[in-house]
Design a protein around this motif. Sequence first.
Motif, short mmCIF file in Angstrom:
data_model
loop_
_atom_site.label_atom_id
_atom_site.label_comp_id
_atom_site.label_asym_id
_atom_site.label_seq_id
_atom_site.Cartn_x
_atom_site.Cartn_y
_atom_site.Cartn_z
N SER A 97 -4.24 4.84 4.55
CA SER A 97 -5.84 5.04 4.35
C SER A 97 -5.69 4.58 3.20
O SER A 97 -7.10 4.65 2.81
N GLU A 98 -5.16 3.92 2.28
CA GLU A 98 -5.08 2.46 0.95
C GLU A 98 -4.86 1.43 1.26
O GLU A 98 -5.14 0.25 0.99
N LYS A 149 -5.97 -1.61 3.82
CA LYS A 149 -7.09 -1.96 4.25
C LYS A 149 -7.45 -2.97 5.41
O LYS A 149 -8.33 -2.56 6.58
N ALA A 166 0.79 -1.59 0.03
CA ALA A 166 -0.09 0.09 0.28
C ALA A 166 0.88 1.26 -0.03
O ALA A 166 2.33 1.58 0.63
#
Length: 478
Positions: free
Chosen positions: A214-215, A217, A210
Amino acid sequence: MDSNSKYESGKKASFFGARHVQCVMVFLGLTVAFTQRVNFSMAIVAMMDRNSTNPDFEEYNWSEQTKSLLLSGFFWGYFMTQIPGGQLAHKYGGKVMMLVSIGTSSILAILTPLSARIGDWKLLFVLRLAQGLIQGCIFPSTHTILSKWVPPEERGSIGTFCFTGVQFGSVVIMAVSGTIASSSFGWPGIFYISGLASLLWTIVWYFIGASSPSEFKWISEDERLYIESSLMTATKPEEEHVPTKTPWVKILTSVPFLVILVAQSTFAWGFWTLLIQIPSYMKNILEQDIKTNALMSSLPYLVNMLLTFAFCGLNDFLIKRDYISIHTSRKLFNTIGFWVPVVPLILLGYMRKDQSNLALCLLVVTIGVNSSAYLGFLTNHIDLSPNFAGILMGVANCMANLMGVLAPLLVGFIVTDTKNVNQWRTIFYVTAAFYFVGNLLFILFGQTTIQKWNYPKEEQEQRDHIKFEPVNVEKAVH
């Protein structure tokens, strides 16, 4: 829950969290990337070995000048894509660029023996050039990822851990290459194994990599808040503003950044001169066979990797106990990494073939202690500009890897007789001088404060309207 309580909760909940998973993957990414770079410097010894005991694989009668050109081929491409690589990582994110770069380069690694067979050194040079072009965004992407994932107070230790992948990859490929070349796989196996390992990493990275918290999960809310508050961002990722215009003039006229550029270039000269040429030095001056050569060449890099962890622990201890500031830490560890190797480097030029053990000890000290510099200049880009860390790394690494082009060519120009220790002595003197000057300038002019150009005018105005409580970041940065 206010900012401080969120920070404390995140700190407690993420002793080992998503950011550490990402950093382990970056470490492994650099590992496989460097097996692809270093594999050729080991394989070419077997490819040109007229006394090879494995007759099943073709040997090449290349001149020393052709050999030097081939060894520099990767860097002709590599230094040209550093700045574009930094821009691409800034625009598309570190995950995508590392995925494409390492994945594509791994396919070329697998095709290396075929290219040598059908096109001799000319096609082989083109392939190595292409690999360099493709890998140009790896270090800028790494810095871009670290700038989004690693809080300032953890930057020295976690960031440096990621870069130990450089040593680990070098150690692994050096240690096993002699055995592979002497096996039924022959020297082509060196390229097949490093390429397949890189493809495996690419698949795993696709699923769990990632570009930012925020990307990702699977990250906890506490850890995300801890990272974002430590990096002085808004509490909501969608409110975060990333500047789109790069202040090129201010970057290229910034004295603290220019000092990093010089330090990184002089470090790269020494790093690549030793990494690429040590197998030849071992064979021609110390007269070591391919298996012994591989093991002796890899030992200094194993020590380098182990000392990196020791230096990280010492750095954390000194900073957390408030014995030194981050500013002092950067210069202290940079000095250890640059100046301690100077004397052993000079002494290497006076070794004879019956002093191979002493020469190995000098190499262990030179290359092992060199790892301390990763806590100095190599994380300093993020100190100066978290927003443009990847671009700064791209520019600095562009110049640094120009040294990767020039170093093998200079060795080929000076060392016309590979068994002449006096010619090797000149190479070691030049490398020692570069180390000395690079660190002197870093001591005199290096900084760790975030530069004003890190925040373009439009972003600074937006930040002034965002209310949040910084979490002791000024202390971590200064």
